[in-house]
Design an enzyme around this catalytic site. Sequence first.
Site, PDB file in Angstrom:
ATOM      1  N   HIS A 171       2.725  -2.223  -4.278  1.00  0.00           N
ATOM      2  CA  HIS A 171       4.028  -2.717  -4.305  1.00  0.00           C
ATOM      3  C   HIS A 171       4.557  -1.552  -5.330  1.00  0.00           C
ATOM      4  CE1 HIS A 171       7.827  -4.580  -5.431  1.00  0.00           C
ATOM      5  NE2 HIS A 171       7.663  -5.528  -4.420  1.00  0.00           N
TER       6      HIS A 171
ATOM      7  N   ASP B 279       2.369 -10.871  -0.662  1.00  0.00           N
ATOM      8  CA  ASP B 279       2.141 -11.277   0.442  1.00  0.00           C
ATOM      9  C   ASP B 279       0.689 -11.447   0.780  1.00  0.00           C
ATOM     10  OD1 ASP B 279       4.814 -10.896   1.639  1.00  0.00           O
ATOM     11  OD2 ASP B 279       4.504  -8.743   0.910  1.00  0.00           O
TER      12      ASP B 279
END
Length: 381
Positions: A284, A325
């Site tokens: 990320h 996720d």
Amino acid sequence: MSEWLTREEALERLKVRAQTLYAYVSRGRIGVRPDRLDPRRSQYRADDIAALATRRARGRSPQAIAESAIAWGEPAISTSISTVEHGRLIYRGEDAAVLSATATLEETARLLWASGAAVSLTSPGSDDGIETGRAAAFARLAALAAEGRASLGRNSASLHEDGAGAIGALALALGAMPGSGVMHQRLAQGWSVDGAGADLIRRALVLLADHELNASTFAARVAASTGAPVAACLLAGIAALSGPRHGGAAEALMVLVDDATRLGPDAAIGRWLGHDRPLPGFGHALYPDGDPRAQALLSGIDMDSGLVRLRDAVFAETGMRPNVDFALAALTRSLHLPPDAPFRLFALGRSVGWTAHAVEQVVSNSVIRPRARYEGPLWPE
């Protein structure tokens, strides 16, 4: 041999905020690797940083600055709701990961909405014949948006009331049981989950409640800036969330997990990277040292061996760690939730943040209207 810098050294040489450094990494403009002395931290390629520092020193055009602000650039909208700083997600001064240990979604809404009163996300009605899932969520919000009152000129309390009602209706469409109980319990009941599983759902909802100015939140704020009803703002948010680069990433991860089970983790990773596809569920831009939301959620999940092997193989190959996720996929597999549970959890949790941002935008009384840089012909040839 390339020189590698710590995050602090990189920030000092570039004279930027941490979010900007992470944005450069996400766009491939700065090489990154795990620190060999402390794999929880990252190091950054000095040559890339020197080149960027030189270009920054020369200055940039106003057009380039505006474009970079939209695409993982410098902050473009003022907010007091949430931010990411030093690798932590902060909700109005509170660490979201710490908050998720005990808070409910209703308590998180009260914090993010800066509400003086307790927040109720009641879902009135019966569950008889209610369709649930993504299509039902879109349909319900669309109906509420068509019927809703414009938000312009109204006070925060009134707008929050609209938001709570829309979230309650959305919860039914996403599978929660009707009633006035806390949201995670009603959702767990709808999915036939109890005990520790319900508590994991609670934690996931809190961790997903907001994430600064992500794509879906920006969409919700744009709608709010026109004076659209709060339900319409939530509809704009869920529309943006549905894309594979946002709320659909966990579903893509499920495909990667299937590939890893069939082909082996190394072969599956090579296949995805060989087709120039980013690995879903890992890395990320705002968290080069690991997504704290994933860490907080995974701490309570007993992951199956397939996910463990994939996680370890990805880290060995790329140095990337699981993001939220991945954690949602692990939660779905562990509790045997519906296949689209990651999207449902994301949409329901984030609806609280969308409401907070929509109200903040309405109260600011400003329209979000950037200009485009036209590159086509001016006149017929």
